[in-house]
Design an enzyme around this catalytic site. Structure first.
Site: not given
Ligand SMILES: Cc1ncc(C[n+]2csc(CCOP(=O)(O)OP(=O)(O)O)c2C)c(N)n1
Lengths: 386, 327
Positions: B29, B58, B60, B82-83, B129
């Site tokens: 990601e 998105l 994993e 990512q984390f 995180h």
């Molecule tokens: C399972 C997971 N993978 C990666 C992340 C890191 N991360 C946090 S927000 C995000 C993007 C989320 O996008 P979206 O679902 O479109 O929601 P938005 O933040 O745009 O409202 C990512 C990749 C996470 N929090 N949880």
């Protein structure tokens, strides 16, 4: 809500901000976007679909307006506090006020709300206090205490992981034959997660009373929707799972109310889940740790500034003589004072209680953890913290 | 010669491996245009193109699952989660395919791939995180688990992990990402996986740590020598699995005392494994029970109190002094 919105027929008003047609490689063009699209107010705040106008009295319209302004003002204050080091990383909801307030407005307090982390404005509407949300985002676990005023679930930072839980709550409602529904939201990125698809399927199989709201805000951090999904019309996914779905202009609060009222009525009447795709835009940073300049163009942001949900609703309210510039200024001042008061209360409450980190892991601490806690308290004492 | 942060050193290793071997691809990601949320993959999209630097949806579980498939096809994917908290979403594919496809295919399909993820606390992060769950992966047959502690070994171990014929979980201590710079050589450097390093020789007690904990461990060692006259030998584990039993046993056979430090939860943690091995192989040399200073068996707390949760040099000093009291 108004019965008009629940019974209304399909609207053809276009939401032109995202590609609706997807080309398959050559032979034919598959219209994957054959989902109904809802919009009540256009970008200038003019009514384009009177049949879906919820017909709310003036004071309700004003309450809605205040909800959106409160969301924005609080967001801006949090950002300022974050920049001054008073707040941790958080996800601003700037530009998504109509999506947020529009989805919770038709809910009853007895309905269950399971939001994503970007739903701060909606959480305030549902009864979370601002000072509590400030505590939470400033890194104090006390902030996660669930308010008593409504059936709330805490958001999860882990993308999409709350959606099966929300579905499970809805299944519980069905088992108990209760009258409530569950509303849950998540982003376009989250729609890529397996568990979200699995939750759709469970909800459809068990006809669980749940409304899924995908807030399609264009970006998942740096990943644009086009690289997230093969079919960018996320509402179309409902079809594959047997879930009725609608696409709505997420920057039109009345459109959101029309769509979500219909979806909630559907779920409450025992007909199972409903999917609402709210097409909106994340105006600000993904989170305060993000720099969108690296991956997106200013022009894109500019275009969306013209679609501001609050200005649009203001124009509408002005045209109906519900609001004028004086009233707008007054409301903004009042809400700013409310936000500042919350910040001040937060500052009083923001006291770390490191001794509590063991207290909510189990109903009763097992002996081995009591030992660990004792060791930890010893450490705090040595440091002079306790 | 240049002074690099860990982020820059990892970026260097990725670039070098990709330039040297066109089977190496990176995916995850936001790794492309954005260069990763920590900028570890910065500039690689421009250098190697979108076929070898894949921004993924998105998801994993599918990032790891598809990386496994690419490895089956003979590529060498380096998948970024990512984390580390989100490696949990990939648990299924890690366990079912990444770790076992070689065995399931009787080595027809060796899975030469790396799963990179920043792990650990100390950076004021929100929920999920800050976890340290390396013990999960060490518990999974078929995986190797590597954790660098500074820029130089990060570069050399990542190069080794990418070259390795087996799947490697590569956990990066994000508290160290930009914490300090270190001299990193111009020439590509590769370290052998599975070797611990004695980073400071000493006679009285052995202190074992890894990753971000090496900083409080070394701080405690300084303090113990200067304030208390205790001569501490410090070992940086570097590889959780395989684990370098020999180096650990040699050290403890010499000092007779040992304290193991990690930030992950205590129960079934890496320290438990180390202590078991020392019991098996160095029992006759032990002068005191081996102690461990670890995270507790609770959820990682929100960040206002994380500094109290994480082992610090003070708690390490106390444990070492307790160990010294045995005569
Ligand atoms: C399972 C997971 N993978 C990666 C992340 C890191 N991360 C946090 S927000 C995000 C993007 C989320 O996008 P979206 O679902 O479109 O929601 P938005 O933040 O745009 O409202 C990512 C990749 C996470 N929090 N949880």
């Amino acid at each position: 809500m108004s019965p008009r919105s629940a019974n209304s027929t399909a609207s053809t008003a276009p939401v032109e901000n995202r590609p609706v047609r997807v080309d398959s490689n050559s032979v034919e063009t598959i219209d994957l976007g054959r989902v109904e699209v809802i919009r009540v107010l256009d970008e200038k705040g003019r009514v384009v679909d009177a049949a879906l106008e919820p017909g709310l009295p003036d004071d309700e319209l004003l309450r809605l307006y205040r909800g959106m302004v409160r969301s924005r003002r609080f967001d801006q204050r949090m950002l300022a506090m974050q920049r001054q080091g008073e707040m941790g990383t958080f996800a601003p909801g700037l530009g998504q006020e109509a999506t947020q307030i529009g989805q919770v407005y038709p809910m009853r307090p007895t309905d269950w709300y399971s939001p994503s982390y970007r739903s701060i404005g909606a959480q305030v509407w549902r009864g979370w206090t601002m000072e509590q949300l400030l505590l939470l985002w400033a890194g104090y676990f006390e902030g996660f205490a669930i308010p008593e005023v409504a059936n709330e679930l805490p958001f999860s930072i882990v993308i999409g992981s709350h959606v099966p839980v929300a579905t499970g709550v809805a299944m519980g409602i069905k088992v108990r034959k209760d009258d409530a529904v569950v509303v849950t939201n998540f982003g376009d990125g989250a729609s890529s997660q397996g568990v979200v698809a699995e939750a759709f399927n469970f909800a459809a199989v068990y006809k669980a009373p749940i409304v899924f709201i995908v807030e399609s805000n264009g970006w998942a951090i740096s990943t644009p929707l086009e690289k997230q999904a093969g079919n960018t019309v996320l509402a179309a996914r409902g079809v594959g799972f047997g879930i009725p779905a609608v696409r709505v202009d997420g920057n039109d609060v009345l459109g959101m109310i029309a769509a979500c009222t219909r979806a909630i009525d559907h779920a409450r009447s025992g007909r199972g889940p409903y999917l609402v795709e709210a097409v909106t835009y994340r105006m600000s940073l993904h989170t305060t740790a993000d720099d969108p300049k690296v991956y997106r163009k200013d022009e894109e942001v500019k275009t969306w500034e013209g679609k501001c949900p609050i200005l649009r609703f203001e124009s509408y309210l002005k045209s109906r003589d519900v609001l004028d510039d004086d009233a707008i200024a007054r409301i903004n001042e009042e809400i700013e004072a409310e936000v500042i008061a919350a910040r001040d209360r937060f500052r009083e409450l923001a006291v770390a209680r490191p001794e509590e980190i063991f207290d909510f892991v189990y109903e009763q601490l097992p002996a081995e953890l009591r030992e660990q806690k004792a060791e930890y308290l010893e450490r705090l004492k040595r440091k002079g913290v306790q | 010669m240049s002074q690099l942060t860990m982020v820059e050193a990892l970026n260097l290793a990725l670039g070098e491996s990709m330039a040297a071997d066109d089977r190496v691809c990176i995916m995850g990601e936001d790794v492309g245009v954005n260069g990763g949320v920590f900028r570890v993959t910065k500039g690689l999209l421009e250098r190697f193109g979108a076929d070898r630097v894949l921004d993924t949806p998105l998801a994993e579980d599918s990032i790891i699952g598809t990386a496994v498939g690419m490895a089956v096809y003979g590529l060498k994917p380096v998948a970024e989660i990512q984390f580390s908290g989100f490696t949990m979403q990939a648990f299924d594919q890690i366990e079912q395919n990444m770790a076992r496809l070689r065995n399931r295919s009787r080595s027809r399909y060796p899975i030469s791939m790396v799963m990179r993820a920043p792990y650990g606390g100390g950076i004021r992060a929100v929920e999920h995180h800050s976890e340290s769950r390396e013990a999960y992966w060490a518990h999974t047959p078929g995986l190797k688990v590597v954790i660098p502690s500074g820029p130089r070994n990060a570069r050399a171990l990542l190069a080794a992990s990418i070259a390795d014929p087996d799947p490697v979980v590569f956990y990066e201590p994000k508290a160290v990402y930009r914490a300090f710079r270190e001299e990193v050589s111009e020439e590509p450097e590769v370290m052998e996986i599975g070797k611990a390093q004695v980073v400071r020789p000493g006679a009285d007690v052995t202190l074992i740590g890894y990753g971000a904990m090496m900083r409080p461990v070394l701080e405690a060692a300084d303090d113990l020598v200067e304030e208390h006259g205790i001569d501490v030998e410090v070992i940086d584990l570097l590889s959780i699995k395989p684990m370098d039993t020999q180096t650990l046993v040699e050290s403890v056979s010499k000092t007779g005392r040992c304290v193991v430090v990690h930030e992950g939860p205590r129960m079934c943690g890496v320290a438990a494994e180390i202590i078991a091995r020392l019991n098996e192989h160095a029992f006759e040399y032990l002068l005191a029970p081996i102690k461990r200073v670890t995270g507790f068996d609770i959820h990682f707390p929100y960040f206002q109190v994380e500094k109290h949760y994480l082992p610090d040099s003070d708690s390490i000093v106390v444990a070492v002094k307790e160990t010294m009291q045995w005569t």
